[in-house]
Scaffold this motif. Structure first.
Motif, mmCIF file in Angstrom:
data_model
loop_
_atom_site.group_PDB
_atom_site.id
_atom_site.type_symbol
_atom_site.label_atom_id
_atom_site.label_comp_id
_atom_site.label_asym_id
_atom_site.label_seq_id
_atom_site.Cartn_x
_atom_site.Cartn_y
_atom_site.Cartn_z
ATOM 1 N N HIS A 49 0.838 -1.209 0.000
ATOM 2 C CA HIS A 49 0.000 0.000 0.000
ATOM 3 C C HIS A 49 0.870 1.255 0.000
ATOM 4 C CE1 HIS A 49 -2.893 3.022 1.404
ATOM 5 N NE2 HIS A 49 -2.032 3.299 2.359
ATOM 6 N N HIS A 50 1.865 1.304 0.888
ATOM 7 C CA HIS A 50 2.737 2.485 0.966
ATOM 8 C C HIS A 50 3.578 2.632 -0.304
ATOM 9 C CE1 HIS A 50 1.794 3.711 5.036
ATOM 10 N NE2 HIS A 50 1.916 2.460 5.447
ATOM 11 N N ARG A 51 4.012 1.518 -0.854
ATOM 12 C CA ARG A 51 4.800 1.561 -2.091
ATOM 13 C C ARG A 51 3.993 2.206 -3.211
ATOM 14 N NH1 ARG A 51 9.723 1.008 -2.158
ATOM 15 N NH2 ARG A 51 9.689 -1.045 -1.178
ATOM 16 N N LEU A 52 2.744 1.795 -3.361
ATOM 17 C CA LEU A 52 1.927 2.307 -4.458
ATOM 18 C C LEU A 52 1.511 3.752 -4.220
ATOM 19 C CD1 LEU A 52 -0.264 -0.858 -5.144
ATOM 20 C CD2 LEU A 52 1.791 -0.091 -6.361
ATOM 21 N N MET A 53 1.251 4.112 -2.975
ATOM 22 C CA MET A 53 0.896 5.501 -2.689
ATOM 23 C C MET A 53 2.066 6.439 -2.979
ATOM 24 S SD MET A 53 -2.272 5.573 -1.878
ATOM 25 C CE MET A 53 -2.338 7.280 -1.338
ATOM 26 N N ALA A 54 3.292 5.926 -2.885
ATOM 27 C CA ALA A 54 4.479 6.752 -3.150
ATOM 28 C C ALA A 54 4.637 7.078 -4.633
ATOM 29 C CB ALA A 54 5.727 6.037 -2.643
ATOM 30 N N LEU A 55 3.813 6.483 -5.497
ATOM 31 C CA LEU A 55 3.887 6.758 -6.929
ATOM 32 C C LEU A 55 3.115 8.021 -7.318
ATOM 33 C CD1 LEU A 55 3.360 3.143 -8.354
ATOM 34 C CD2 LEU A 55 5.510 4.292 -7.771
ATOM 35 N N PHE A 56 2.510 8.677 -6.329
ATOM 36 C CA PHE A 56 1.655 9.832 -6.601
ATOM 37 C C PHE A 56 2.262 11.097 -6.004
ATOM 38 C CE2 PHE A 56 -0.924 6.042 -6.844
ATOM 39 C CZ PHE A 56 -1.566 6.228 -8.059
ATOM 40 N N PRO A 57 1.724 12.274 -6.376
ATOM 41 C CA PRO A 57 2.326 13.541 -5.947
ATOM 42 C C PRO A 57 2.503 13.658 -4.439
ATOM 43 C CG PRO A 57 0.673 13.924 -7.635
ATOM 44 C CD PRO A 57 0.573 12.475 -7.274
ATOM 45 N N ASP A 58 3.630 14.249 -4.043
ATOM 46 C CA ASP A 58 3.945 14.389 -2.622
ATOM 47 C C ASP A 58 2.977 15.308 -1.895
ATOM 48 O OD1 ASP A 58 6.168 12.731 -2.853
ATOM 49 O OD2 ASP A 58 7.493 14.403 -3.375
ATOM 50 N N HIS A 59 2.339 16.233 -2.634
ATOM 51 C CA HIS A 59 1.485 17.205 -1.950
ATOM 52 C C HIS A 59 0.167 16.601 -1.487
ATOM 53 C CE1 HIS A 59 -0.096 17.486 -6.124
ATOM 54 N NE2 HIS A 59 -1.237 17.679 -5.512
ATOM 55 N N VAL A 60 -0.131 15.364 -1.924
ATOM 56 C CA VAL A 60 -1.364 14.714 -1.471
ATOM 57 C C VAL A 60 -1.054 14.030 -0.144
ATOM 58 C CG1 VAL A 60 -3.190 13.074 -2.034
ATOM 59 C CG2 VAL A 60 -2.057 14.354 -3.864
ATOM 60 N N THR A 61 -1.319 14.707 0.951
ATOM 61 C CA THR A 61 -0.927 14.204 2.267
ATOM 62 C C THR A 61 -2.099 14.071 3.226
ATOM 63 O OG1 THR A 61 -0.423 16.449 2.994
ATOM 64 C CG2 THR A 61 1.397 15.163 2.085
ATOM 65 N N THR A 62 -3.327 14.223 2.758
ATOM 66 C CA THR A 62 -4.472 14.113 3.644
ATOM 67 C C THR A 62 -4.655 12.669 4.095
ATOM 68 O OG1 THR A 62 -6.098 13.642 1.910
ATOM 69 C CG2 THR A 62 -5.587 15.951 2.329
ATOM 70 N N GLN A 70 -8.469 7.599 -1.030
ATOM 71 C CA GLN A 70 -9.767 7.889 -1.647
ATOM 72 C C GLN A 70 -9.664 9.057 -2.625
ATOM 73 O OE1 GLN A 70 -9.119 7.388 1.627
ATOM 74 N NE2 GLN A 70 -10.982 6.858 2.772
ATOM 75 N N ASP A 71 -8.922 10.100 -2.253
ATOM 76 C CA ASP A 71 -8.787 11.272 -3.125
ATOM 77 C C ASP A 71 -8.162 10.897 -4.465
ATOM 78 O OD1 ASP A 71 -9.841 12.761 -1.080
ATOM 79 O OD2 ASP A 71 -7.918 13.569 -0.400
ATOM 80 N N LEU A 72 -7.225 9.944 -4.442
ATOM 81 C CA LEU A 72 -6.522 9.523 -5.652
ATOM 82 C C LEU A 72 -7.199 8.336 -6.337
ATOM 83 C CD1 LEU A 72 -2.917 9.746 -4.208
ATOM 84 C CD2 LEU A 72 -3.866 11.255 -5.950
ATOM 85 N N GLY A 73 -8.253 7.811 -5.716
ATOM 86 C CA GLY A 73 -8.947 6.664 -6.296
ATOM 87 C C GLY A 73 -8.086 5.421 -6.381
ATOM 88 N N VAL A 74 -7.181 5.232 -5.417
ATOM 89 C CA VAL A 74 -6.221 4.125 -5.499
ATOM 90 C C VAL A 74 -6.847 2.816 -5.023
ATOM 91 C CG1 VAL A 74 -4.065 3.199 -4.584
ATOM 92 C CG2 VAL A 74 -4.193 5.592 -5.297
ATOM 93 N N LEU A 75 -6.833 1.833 -5.906
ATOM 94 C CA LEU A 75 -7.215 0.459 -5.599
ATOM 95 C C LEU A 75 -6.179 -0.447 -6.238
ATOM 96 C CD1 LEU A 75 -10.978 0.753 -6.568
ATOM 97 C CD2 LEU A 75 -10.134 0.520 -4.230
ATOM 98 N N PHE A 76 -5.921 -1.606 -5.635
ATOM 99 C CA PHE A 76 -4.962 -2.509 -6.264
ATOM 100 C C PHE A 76 -5.306 -3.966 -5.969
ATOM 101 C CE2 PHE A 76 -3.056 -1.873 -2.061
ATOM 102 C CZ PHE A 76 -2.555 -3.124 -1.733
ATOM 103 N N ARG A 77 -4.702 -4.831 -6.759
ATOM 104 C CA ARG A 77 -4.869 -6.270 -6.585
ATOM 105 C C ARG A 77 -3.590 -6.953 -7.031
ATOM 106 N NH1 ARG A 77 -8.994 -7.069 -9.853
ATOM 107 N NH2 ARG A 77 -7.955 -8.039 -11.624
#
Length: 219
Positions: free
Chosen positions: A28-41, A46-53
């Motif tokens: 989860h943390h690995r994939l979230m790190a692929l997105f802009p640093d300013h998204v810190t909420t 949810q804001d980025l619509g991140v889902l994975f499998r």
């Protein structure tokens, strides 16, 4: 609505890739790190619509499927981690219409939450994972509320998504079942919403990503 699907093939020679393959929290943390640093909420996923499998494949052995409403930056993967490709899901979203036949796949966390009296009477946990026919019934109901009418259903249990949260050292465990088969779209607007939001619990840890593809009845 923008939606992206990224396919990552981890290189099993990478220690980080191997670790992420056994720890849903680390992945989860690995994939979230692929997105802009300013998204810190706190609601960044949810804001980025991140889902994975994660799933096994016949050709590559193992893959990560990542869906998001913002295109990820794959250059943020560690050196040697693996390779990936990203495509827009706009053609799929545009093609959705009532009556369209589709193939589906989802690794979900089917559960029920018994009431207090039932838990005491049968000595049940607050959350009970479902298996077999009970899990199939759960998915049939979820699909119906997501704008899909199932026409075929196969299911099989998967290994649970496990890991330890960094913030409080809480161990997480989400039992998973793979559901796949065919369906017809009944409500495209509702389906687009549920496709983006994910289905069921455990969405931060590899559950709830619904994958769709057009299906011909003669396939």
């Amino acid at each position: 609505m923008s939606l992206w699907l990224t396919r990552i093939i981890p290189d099993q020679r990478s220690r980080e890739a191997r670790r992420d393959g056994t720890n849903a929290v680390d992945l989860h943390h690995r994939l979230m790190a692929l997105f802009p640093d300013h998204v810190t909420t706190t609601a960044a996923r949810q804001d980025l619509g991140v889902l994975f499998r994660t799933e096994a494949t016949a050709d590559s052995g193992h893959q990560i499927l990542l869906q998001s409403s913002v295109q990820p930056d794959l250059t943020r993967l560690p050196s040697g981690y693996g390779h990936g490709t990203t495509k827009s899901l706009a053609p799929l979203l545009t093609a959705m219409r009532p009556g369209l036949a589709v193939r589906y796949r989802i690794a979900a966390n089917p559960i029920r939450k018994p009431g207090h009296t039932t838990r005491e009477l049968y000595n049940l946990s607050p959350v009970v994972p479902l298996r077999g026919a009970a899990a199939d019934d759960w998915w049939t109901r979820q699909a119906g509320t997501a704008g899909l009418q199932l026409t075929a259903l196969r299911s099989e249990p998967l290994d649970a998504a496990r890991g330890t949260r960094r913030s409080d050292q809480h161990r997480i465990k989400h039992d998973r079942v793979l559901f796949e088969g065919t369906a017809r779209i009944t409500d495209p607007v509702l389906l687009r919403t549920r496709l983006t939001a994910g289905i069921g619990k455990g969405k931060a840890y590899g559950c709830g990503l619904l994958s769709l593809a057009p299906h011909r009845d003669d396939q």
